[in-house]
Design a protein around this motif. Sequence first.
Motif, mmCIF file in Angstrom:
data_model
loop_
_atom_site.group_PDB
_atom_site.id
_atom_site.type_symbol
_atom_site.label_atom_id
_atom_site.label_comp_id
_atom_site.label_asym_id
_atom_site.label_seq_id
_atom_site.Cartn_x
_atom_site.Cartn_y
_atom_site.Cartn_z
ATOM 1 N N UNK A 287 0.831 -1.193 0.000
ATOM 2 C CA UNK A 287 0.000 0.000 0.000
ATOM 3 C C UNK A 287 0.863 1.240 0.000
ATOM 4 N N UNK A 288 0.221 2.386 0.097
ATOM 5 C CA UNK A 288 0.925 3.664 0.154
ATOM 6 C C UNK A 288 0.607 4.331 1.486
ATOM 7 N N UNK A 289 1.573 5.086 1.977
ATOM 8 C CA UNK A 289 1.403 5.795 3.235
ATOM 9 C C UNK A 289 0.756 7.149 2.963
ATOM 10 N N UNK A 290 -0.372 7.387 3.625
ATOM 11 C CA UNK A 290 -1.137 8.631 3.472
ATOM 12 C C UNK A 290 -1.151 9.354 4.811
ATOM 13 N N UNK A 291 -0.877 10.660 4.838
ATOM 14 C CA UNK A 291 -0.966 11.403 6.106
ATOM 15 C C UNK A 291 -2.360 11.289 6.718
ATOM 16 N N UNK A 292 -2.418 11.226 8.022
ATOM 17 C CA UNK A 292 -3.710 11.117 8.698
ATOM 18 C C UNK A 292 -4.578 12.345 8.434
ATOM 19 N N UNK A 293 -3.938 13.490 8.206
ATOM 20 C CA UNK A 293 -4.701 14.716 7.949
ATOM 21 C C UNK A 293 -5.374 14.703 6.582
ATOM 22 N N UNK A 294 -5.030 13.729 5.746
ATOM 23 C CA UNK A 294 -5.642 13.646 4.413
ATOM 24 C C UNK A 294 -6.880 12.760 4.403
ATOM 25 N N UNK A 295 -7.152 12.077 5.512
ATOM 26 C CA UNK A 295 -8.277 11.147 5.567
ATOM 27 C C UNK A 295 -9.542 11.856 6.025
ATOM 28 N N UNK A 296 -10.620 11.549 5.339
ATOM 29 C CA UNK A 296 -11.942 12.062 5.714
ATOM 30 C C UNK A 296 -12.880 10.879 5.858
ATOM 31 N N UNK A 297 -13.649 10.847 6.942
ATOM 32 C CA UNK A 297 -14.523 9.714 7.221
ATOM 33 C C UNK A 297 -15.504 9.499 6.075
ATOM 34 N N UNK A 298 -15.676 8.219 5.706
ATOM 35 C CA UNK A 298 -16.599 7.873 4.638
ATOM 36 C C UNK A 298 -17.976 7.548 5.159
ATOM 37 N N UNK A 306 -10.100 10.329 0.376
ATOM 38 C CA UNK A 306 -9.106 11.384 0.272
ATOM 39 C C UNK A 306 -9.442 12.214 -0.959
ATOM 40 N N UNK A 307 -8.923 13.428 -0.996
ATOM 41 C CA UNK A 307 -9.152 14.329 -2.121
ATOM 42 C C UNK A 307 -7.861 14.394 -2.934
ATOM 43 N N UNK A 308 -7.937 13.891 -4.159
ATOM 44 C CA UNK A 308 -6.768 13.853 -5.027
ATOM 45 C C UNK A 308 -6.826 15.012 -6.016
ATOM 46 N N UNK A 309 -5.660 15.607 -6.255
ATOM 47 C CA UNK A 309 -5.555 16.704 -7.208
ATOM 48 C C UNK A 309 -5.465 16.130 -8.626
ATOM 49 N N UNK A 310 -6.348 16.559 -9.489
ATOM 50 C CA UNK A 310 -6.312 16.194 -10.906
ATOM 51 C C UNK A 310 -6.341 17.490 -11.712
ATOM 52 N N UNK A 311 -5.186 17.802 -12.310
ATOM 53 C CA UNK A 311 -4.949 19.098 -12.960
ATOM 54 C C UNK A 311 -5.078 20.190 -11.898
ATOM 55 N N UNK A 312 -6.113 21.039 -11.942
ATOM 56 C CA UNK A 312 -6.239 22.093 -10.937
ATOM 57 C C UNK A 312 -7.519 21.968 -10.120
ATOM 58 N N UNK A 313 -8.086 20.770 -10.104
ATOM 59 C CA UNK A 313 -9.315 20.548 -9.339
ATOM 60 C C UNK A 313 -9.155 19.303 -8.460
ATOM 61 N N UNK A 314 -10.142 19.075 -7.577
ATOM 62 C CA UNK A 314 -10.070 17.964 -6.628
ATOM 63 C C UNK A 314 -11.125 16.915 -6.962
ATOM 64 N N UNK A 315 -10.739 15.639 -6.695
ATOM 65 C CA UNK A 315 -11.652 14.517 -6.923
ATOM 66 C C UNK A 315 -11.649 13.622 -5.686
#
Length: 365
Positions: A287-298, A306-315
């Motif tokens: 797996x990959x290590x993700x900062x705890x501050x990047x996690x949002x409860x589902x 998590x919110x990933x940057x794609x070009x200049x917007x978030x997904x």
Amino acid sequence: MSTGYRLARAVQLTAALIVVCGTLLLTACDQDVASPEPRQTVSVFELGNVVLERERKVHGRVVPADITRVAFRIPGKIAHLSVQSGQRVAAGQVLAQIEDSIQRQVLADARAQYDLSERQLARAENLHERGALTSEQLDQLQAGFRLSQANLKLAEANLSYTVIKAPFDGTIADVMKELYESVKAGESIATVYRNDRTDVLIDLPDSLPARVHEASDVSAITVQATFAGSNDVHTMSILKASTARDPRTQSFQYWLTMPSAEPPYPPGLMVTVTADLQKAGFRTDTGVIVPLTALQAGAQSDTFRVWRIEEDSVTPIQVRVRHITEAGALVQAGSLQEGDLVVTGGLSRLTAGKTVDIQRQEQGR
């Protein structure tokens, strides 16, 4: 007042009214044109290489080994209390004693009665051999001797109950009573734990206990432990484990053990435990290590996004967390890849497709 004057005055008022209305219309138009909302600036973290979950680190604490409560079996008043918290004791050492004058008197009476019955029985057996005593009379004396023998053993036991001795070599954890205090039968006087063993308690989440069947031999699993304040690494083995979650921590409890070190590690000392999952026979995950501050409860308790940057917007990306490490959360590979940028702040203000400005966060911070 002439007609020409009234006409001129009306023209002036009309012109003034037109100017005022025009000003109000322009002002209203300016208010209707909303200024563009500034783009949100977010901190982002670049994900590193895919890692192999070979080791698992957890934190625990030293707990007393075989902690035992000691108590009197009969009521009385404490006449002797020779220990205090933290004191080392040897097996068989007297810890406390209650007043025993009554028990000693009962023992003296029982011993006198026993000696008398023993002499009477000896004479009766001699007379019976010479035919001067019937078998029935001998039986009665033998029964009296056995009764006095039982009373003597009971009196000796009651006297021994006035003393508490250490059940093993150990250390006094706590003393609950004071000298000259009256106590009931079975009321705890002190607690003592073993000196020859060091036990560590760790809390494990559901994920690892649920996979314990993967290990080739659970009893043979060993872990490495480092105690706070020391750089020494000790090998510990599994002593026992709980079969249900602890109601306070909602995790499973495991006890580890090893022979005691010198000087011994005190209860309450923090311990870092490292387990080699691959060596123990567990299936390893990547797996990959993700900062705890990047996690949002589902939507579900065991899912996050998590919110990933794609070009200049978030997904938003749904992820499943394997476990929490010191570096962050180990997220199952697949949904996220090496090099992805994930948002680490202001998650509650994000919406799918929202355009943002990014501020890179250095790795390891």
